[in-house]
Design an enzyme around this catalytic site. Sequence first.
Site, PDB file in Angstrom:
ATOM      1  N   ASP A 101      -2.507   3.647  19.276  1.00 16.84           N
ATOM      2  CA  ASP A 101      -3.406   3.731  20.432  1.00 16.84           C
ATOM      3  C   ASP A 101      -2.597   4.019  21.698  1.00 16.84           C
ATOM      4  OD1 ASP A 101      -5.587   2.810  18.720  1.00 16.84           O
ATOM      5  OD2 ASP A 101      -4.527   0.900  18.768  1.00 16.84           O
ATOM      6  N   GLY A 157       1.436   5.301   3.548  1.00 18.14           N
ATOM      7  CA  GLY A 157       2.692   5.002   2.843  1.00 18.14           C
ATOM      8  C   GLY A 157       3.487   6.267   2.552  1.00 18.14           C
ATOM      9  N   GLY A 162       0.838  -1.194   0.000  1.00 19.46           N
ATOM     10  CA  GLY A 162       0.000   0.000   0.000  1.00 19.46           C
ATOM     11  C   GLY A 162       0.875   1.246   0.000  1.00 19.46           C
ATOM     12  N   ALA A 163       2.022   1.126  -0.642  1.00 15.22           N
ATOM     13  CA  ALA A 163       3.048   2.174  -0.579  1.00 15.22           C
ATOM     14  C   ALA A 163       2.571   3.499  -1.161  1.00 15.22           C
ATOM     15  CB  ALA A 163       4.305   1.699  -1.300  1.00 15.22           C
ATOM     16  N   ALA A 164       1.593   3.453  -2.052  1.00  9.60           N
ATOM     17  CA  ALA A 164       1.112   4.684  -2.677  1.00  9.60           C
ATOM     18  C   ALA A 164      -0.021   5.336  -1.898  1.00  9.60           C
ATOM     19  CB  ALA A 164       0.663   4.399  -4.106  1.00  9.60           C
ATOM     20  N   HIS A 207      -7.146  -3.763  18.038  1.00 16.86           N
ATOM     21  CA  HIS A 207      -7.066  -2.385  17.533  1.00 16.86           C
ATOM     22  C   HIS A 207      -8.423  -2.047  16.934  1.00 16.86           C
ATOM     23  CE1 HIS A 207      -5.932   1.235  15.503  1.00 16.86           C
ATOM     24  NE2 HIS A 207      -6.298   0.722  14.358  1.00 16.86           N
ATOM     25  N   GLN A 221      -0.342 -12.701   0.660  1.00 18.05           N
ATOM     26  CA  GLN A 221       0.875 -12.012   1.138  1.00 18.05           C
ATOM     27  C   GLN A 221       1.600 -12.851   2.188  1.00 18.05           C
ATOM     28  OE1 GLN A 221      -0.049  -7.939   2.221  1.00 18.05           O
ATOM     29  NE2 GLN A 221      -0.286  -7.330   0.091  1.00 18.05           N
ATOM     30  N   VAL A 240      -0.523  -3.046   9.602  1.00 19.30           N
ATOM     31  CA  VAL A 240      -1.171  -1.765   9.916  1.00 19.30           C
ATOM     32  C   VAL A 240      -2.597  -1.744   9.349  1.00 19.30           C
ATOM     33  CG1 VAL A 240      -1.052   0.739   9.508  1.00 19.30           C
ATOM     34  CG2 VAL A 240       1.044  -0.558   9.951  1.00 19.30           C
ATOM     35  N   GLY A 241      -2.764  -2.331   8.178  1.00 16.96           N
ATOM     36  CA  GLY A 241      -4.064  -2.314   7.493  1.00 16.96           C
ATOM     37  C   GLY A 241      -5.141  -3.011   8.309  1.00 16.96           C
ATOM     38  N   ASN A 242      -6.289  -2.399   8.398  1.00 22.25           N
ATOM     39  CA  ASN A 242      -7.370  -2.917   9.255  1.00 22.25           C
ATOM     40  C   ASN A 242      -8.274  -3.926   8.557  1.00 22.25           C
ATOM     41  OD1 ASN A 242      -6.994  -1.662  11.758  1.00 22.25           O
ATOM     42  ND2 ASN A 242      -7.494   0.301  10.794  1.00 22.25           N
TER      43      ASN A 242
HETATM   44  P1  NDP Z   1      -4.246   4.598   4.153  1.00 24.92           P
HETATM   45  O1  NDP Z   1      -2.828   4.609   3.769  1.00 24.92           O
HETATM   46  O2  NDP Z   1      -4.847   5.808   4.773  1.00 24.92           O
HETATM   47  O3  NDP Z   1      -4.571   3.371   5.134  1.00 24.92           O
HETATM   48  C1  NDP Z   1      -4.088   2.072   4.865  1.00 24.92           C
HETATM   49  C2  NDP Z   1      -4.610   1.115   5.895  1.00 24.92           C
HETATM   50  O4  NDP Z   1      -4.126   1.462   7.195  1.00 24.92           O
HETATM   51  C3  NDP Z   1      -6.130   1.062   6.025  1.00 24.92           C
HETATM   52  O5  NDP Z   1      -6.506  -0.312   6.106  1.00 24.92           O
HETATM   53  C4  NDP Z   1      -6.399   1.761   7.310  1.00 24.92           C
HETATM   54  O6  NDP Z   1      -7.530   1.224   7.989  1.00 24.92           O
HETATM   55  C5  NDP Z   1      -5.188   1.361   8.098  1.00 24.92           C
HETATM   56  N1  NDP Z   1      -4.974   2.103   9.339  1.00 24.92           N
HETATM   57  C6  NDP Z   1      -4.542   1.552  10.488  1.00 24.92           C
HETATM   58  N2  NDP Z   1      -4.451   2.442  11.458  1.00 24.92           N
HETATM   59  C7  NDP Z   1      -4.839   3.596  10.937  1.00 24.92           C
HETATM   60  C8  NDP Z   1      -4.987   4.886  11.479  1.00 24.92           C
HETATM   61  N3  NDP Z   1      -4.734   5.154  12.719  1.00 24.92           N
HETATM   62  N4  NDP Z   1      -5.385   5.855  10.668  1.00 24.92           N
HETATM   63  C9  NDP Z   1      -5.666   5.586   9.395  1.00 24.92           C
HETATM   64  N5  NDP Z   1      -5.572   4.385   8.844  1.00 24.92           N
HETATM   65  C10 NDP Z   1      -5.168   3.390   9.608  1.00 24.92           C
HETATM   66  O7  NDP Z   1      -5.126   4.169   2.910  1.00 24.92           O
HETATM   67  P2  NDP Z   1      -5.086   4.663   1.400  1.00 24.92           P
HETATM   68  O8  NDP Z   1      -6.404   4.300   0.849  1.00 24.92           O
HETATM   69  O9  NDP Z   1      -4.546   6.057   1.272  1.00 24.92           O
HETATM   70  O10 NDP Z   1      -3.982   3.733   0.758  1.00 24.92           O
HETATM   71  C11 NDP Z   1      -4.082   2.360   0.686  1.00 24.92           C
HETATM   72  C12 NDP Z   1      -3.150   1.906  -0.408  1.00 24.92           C
HETATM   73  O11 NDP Z   1      -3.062   0.492  -0.333  1.00 24.92           O
HETATM   74  C13 NDP Z   1      -3.625   2.261  -1.806  1.00 24.92           C
HETATM   75  O12 NDP Z   1      -2.537   2.841  -2.498  1.00 24.92           O
HETATM   76  C14 NDP Z   1      -3.986   0.887  -2.409  1.00 24.92           C
HETATM   77  O13 NDP Z   1      -3.689   0.826  -3.795  1.00 24.92           O
HETATM   78  C15 NDP Z   1      -3.081  -0.006  -1.636  1.00 24.92           C
HETATM   79  N6  NDP Z   1      -3.409  -1.411  -1.518  1.00 24.92           N
HETATM   80  C16 NDP Z   1      -2.373  -2.270  -1.746  1.00 24.92           C
HETATM   81  C17 NDP Z   1      -2.540  -3.613  -1.640  1.00 24.92           C
HETATM   82  C18 NDP Z   1      -1.379  -4.484  -1.926  1.00 24.92           C
HETATM   83  O14 NDP Z   1      -0.239  -4.054  -1.837  1.00 24.92           O
HETATM   84  N7  NDP Z   1      -1.590  -5.728  -2.275  1.00 24.92           N
HETATM   85  C19 NDP Z   1      -3.834  -4.199  -1.275  1.00 24.92           C
HETATM   86  C20 NDP Z   1      -4.853  -3.219  -0.997  1.00 24.92           C
HETATM   87  C21 NDP Z   1      -4.623  -1.866  -1.107  1.00 24.92           C
HETATM   88  P3  NDP Z   1      -8.986   1.907   7.895  1.00 24.92           P
HETATM   89  O15 NDP Z   1      -9.457   1.670   6.498  1.00 24.92           O
HETATM   90  O16 NDP Z   1      -9.762   1.163   8.922  1.00 24.92           O
HETATM   91  O17 NDP Z   1      -8.790   3.359   8.215  1.00 24.92           O
END
Ligand code: NDP
Length: 328
Positions: free
Chosen positions: A159, A17, A11-13, A187, A112, A129-131
């Site tokens: 938290d 990230g 999710g680097a983008a 979390h 993964q 980190v992803g929820n």
């Molecule tokens: P974010 O970077 O804002 O968030 C990513 C994840 O972190 C979400 O699941 C989010 O959960 C979670 N998270 C955990 N703690 C926190 C917190 N305190 N505050 C906010 N988020 C938190 O999401 P974006 O949509 O900006 O970016 C996600 C990226 O991931 C996109 O670029 C997408 O393309 C990529 N992606 C990559 C995958 C892969 O590599 N295979 C698979 C899926 C997506 P919550 O939604 O509950 O806020």
Amino acid sequence: TRTPVNVTVTGAAGQIGYALLFRIASGHLLGPDVPVNLRLLEIPQGLKAAEGTAMELDDCAFPLLRNIEITDDANVGFAGANVALLVGARPRTKGMERGDLLSANGGIFKPQGKAINDNAADDIKVLVVGNPANTNALIAQAAAPDVPAERFTAMTRLDHNRAISQLAAKTGAAVSDIRKLTIWGNHSATQYPDIFHAEIAGKNAAELVNDEAWLADTFIPTVAKRGAAIIEARGASSAASAANAAIDHVYTWVNGTAAGDWTSMGIPSDGSYGVPEGLISSFPVTTKDGKYEIVQGLDINEFSRARIDASVQELTEERDAVRELGLI
Ligand code: NDP
């Protein structure tokens, strides 16, 4: 000179990230003398934006950043990984049932986990980190039978940091005077920030505060609902603070907790404190030489017990749901 450490970010983008990569590259994840190679894993739609971020990373001329690879192939992304930060996840959208959320994330974290199993370095450390982070970590861990289970962790450090900050504001203490705070459980909104063992400049925090109503009605809900409050204020979810917590989590895991203090990490339970073995739940831990240990022997009062149990119950239900879906 030291061999570079391979750090993979999924999710680097995304917005977390974007806040995370520059701090990894500037030496905050592992230390100021540890060179890093970055592996950015994205879904195909995210690759172009990841390339843009990589251009900016180049433009910082970070002395510690050796190379950057961008890919949508998990086998490539986790090849030789020493540290993996699993940030990309499927967010809950309006009207989505928990089962749908869990199966969408199973489709991400199961492959993964397998790719980590098959390609990562022997010393791989994983932070999810992803929820829903705890259960996503469980799914990845179950798909990686050759990796020691304890290398899969979930982030509750944000938290933990939020709770320290709230406690400092309430008491007028400096954040650096607060020690031994604990986040227990999931979390999620059921998490339990525990100040009964915390110390403020050496004195017991709960005794100093001496206000159970504040604990129950203000402190705990403020910490648990902080994410929503940030969205409300900022118009976007927390990103820099989440990235900062991810940095803190890994830095502490690798470099150790300070004497007389501990931290909070979501880790596979060994059955301590009545948390069923195998659930990925947050505990008070000390770390040393890249390993962590649960702090043992804490007295858990009734106030805490009920709250820990409720959060652990939620984790149990999430585990049962992903088991039913065949994800673990
Ligand atoms: P974010 O970077 O804002 O968030 C990513 C994840 O972190 C979400 O699941 C989010 O959960 C979670 N998270 C955990 N703690 C926190 C917190 N305190 N505050 C906010 N988020 C938190 O999401 P974006 O949509 O900006 O970016 C996600 C990226 O991931 C996109 O670029 C997408 O393309 C990529 N992606 C990559 C995958 C892969 O590599 N295979 C698979 C899926 C997506 P919550 O939604 O509950 O806020």
